[in-house]
Write an enzyme that holds these catalytic residues in place. Sequence first.
Site, PDB file in Angstrom:
ATOM      1  CG  ASN A 156       5.053   9.800  82.183  1.00 16.20           C
ATOM      2  OD1 ASN A 156       4.261   9.710  81.629  1.00 16.20           O
ATOM      3  ND2 ASN A 156       5.390   9.893  83.489  1.00 16.20           N
ATOM      4  CG  HIS A 181      -2.071   7.503  84.821  1.00 18.07           C
ATOM      5  ND1 HIS A 181      -1.644   8.592  85.774  1.00 18.07           N
ATOM      6  CD2 HIS A 181      -2.855   6.827  85.263  1.00 18.07           C
ATOM      7  CE1 HIS A 181      -2.461   8.480  86.838  1.00 18.07           C
ATOM      8  NE2 HIS A 181      -3.276   7.410  86.328  1.00 18.07           N
ATOM      9  CE1 TYR A 226      -2.880  12.528  84.694  1.00 14.70           C
ATOM     10  CE2 TYR A 226      -3.682  12.804  82.456  1.00 14.70           C
ATOM     11  CZ  TYR A 226      -2.649  12.214  83.413  1.00 14.70           C
ATOM     12  OH  TYR A 226      -1.899  10.990  82.998  1.00 14.70           O
ATOM     13  CE  LYS A 278       0.974   9.278  81.279  1.00 20.30           C
ATOM     14  NZ  LYS A 278       1.624  10.277  81.997  1.00 20.30           N
ATOM     15  CD  GLU A 302      -6.415   7.386  88.447  1.00 20.96           C
ATOM     16  OE1 GLU A 302      -5.791   8.324  88.777  1.00 20.96           O
ATOM     17  OE2 GLU A 302      -5.783   6.210  87.970  1.00 20.96           O
TER      18      GLU A 302
HETATM   19  P1  CMP Z   1       1.115  10.526  85.446  1.00 23.46           P
HETATM   20  O1  CMP Z   1       1.445   9.357  86.083  1.00 23.46           O
HETATM   21  O2  CMP Z   1       0.136  10.560  84.170  1.00 23.46           O
HETATM   22  O3  CMP Z   1       0.476  11.892  86.327  1.00 23.46           O
HETATM   23  C1  CMP Z   1       0.619  13.300  85.907  1.00 23.46           C
HETATM   24  C2  CMP Z   1       1.306  13.228  84.652  1.00 23.46           C
HETATM   25  O4  CMP Z   1       1.810  14.619  84.577  1.00 23.46           O
HETATM   26  C3  CMP Z   1       2.620  12.583  84.802  1.00 23.46           C
HETATM   27  O5  CMP Z   1       2.514  11.240  84.704  1.00 23.46           O
HETATM   28  C4  CMP Z   1       3.628  13.395  83.677  1.00 23.46           C
HETATM   29  O6  CMP Z   1       3.110  12.645  82.552  1.00 23.46           O
HETATM   30  C5  CMP Z   1       2.794  14.761  83.782  1.00 23.46           C
HETATM   31  N1  CMP Z   1       3.844  15.609  84.320  1.00 23.46           N
HETATM   32  C6  CMP Z   1       4.561  16.688  83.410  1.00 23.46           C
HETATM   33  N2  CMP Z   1       5.422  17.192  84.250  1.00 23.46           N
HETATM   34  C7  CMP Z   1       5.558  16.812  85.518  1.00 23.46           C
HETATM   35  C8  CMP Z   1       6.065  17.024  86.633  1.00 23.46           C
HETATM   36  N3  CMP Z   1       6.865  18.006  87.017  1.00 23.46           N
HETATM   37  N4  CMP Z   1       5.802  16.225  87.794  1.00 23.46           N
HETATM   38  C9  CMP Z   1       4.896  15.332  87.805  1.00 23.46           C
HETATM   39  N5  CMP Z   1       4.172  14.949  86.688  1.00 23.46           N
HETATM   40  C10 CMP Z   1       4.602  15.593  85.599  1.00 23.46           C
END
Ligand code: CMP
Length: 140
Positions: free
Chosen positions: A114, A117, A51, A11, A128
Site C-alpha cells: 500500500n 506507512h 512492526y 514502501k 517510531e
Molecule cells: P501500515 O500502515 O504500514 O501498518 C501495518 C501494515 O500491514 C499495513 O500498513 C499494511 O501494509 C499491512 N497489512 C497487510 N494486511 C493488512 C490488514 N489486513 N490490515 C491492516 N494492515 C495490513
Amino acid sequence: MAVERTLSIIKPDATARNLTGKIIAKLEEGGLRVVAQKRVRWDEADAAAFYAVHKQRPFYQDLVAFMTSGPIVLQVLEGENAVARNREIMGATNPENAAPGTIRKEFAENIERNSVHGSDSAENASLEIGLVFQESEIVG
Ligand code: CMP
C-alpha cells in the site's frame, strides 16, 4: 493547531516503481515538510522491531517479508496536525477504501503493498521516529 512531526515510510512496492518523487510531491502539496529522509533496506530484525505491535496479526510474516524485499524511504514529516494530515493525504489502509486523490488510491497495489506507512497517533509518531532517526538527522 499544533505543529507536529510524524513518521512516513515509502514502501518497497513504491520504490520499485520509481514513485518516490510523486509521493513526496503529494506530501509537500498537502502542506507537510520533509525534515528528515533516508533510503535504506531493512533486514528482518529492523522490520520486526518496527512492526512488533502487529506480531500476533495473521499478516505479520508477509508484512515483514514485504518490508524487507526492497529499498524503503524513511521520512520525518512536519506540519500543522502532521499525524492526521498525513493520514488524509495517504488515504485508507486498503486502497479499495481510499478517497480519490490520495496516495494509496493512486499508487497502492493492495492492502499490503500500500505504498506508504504513516504513524497513527502522536505518541506512536514519537516512538517510531525515535526508532529510526537520530535527533541530529532531523533538520527542521
Ligand atoms: P501500515 O500502515 O504500514 O501498518 C501495518 C501494515 O500491514 C499495513 O500498513 C499494511 O501494509 C499491512 N497489512 C497487510 N494486511 C493488512 C490488514 N489486513 N490490515 C491492516 N494492515 C495490513
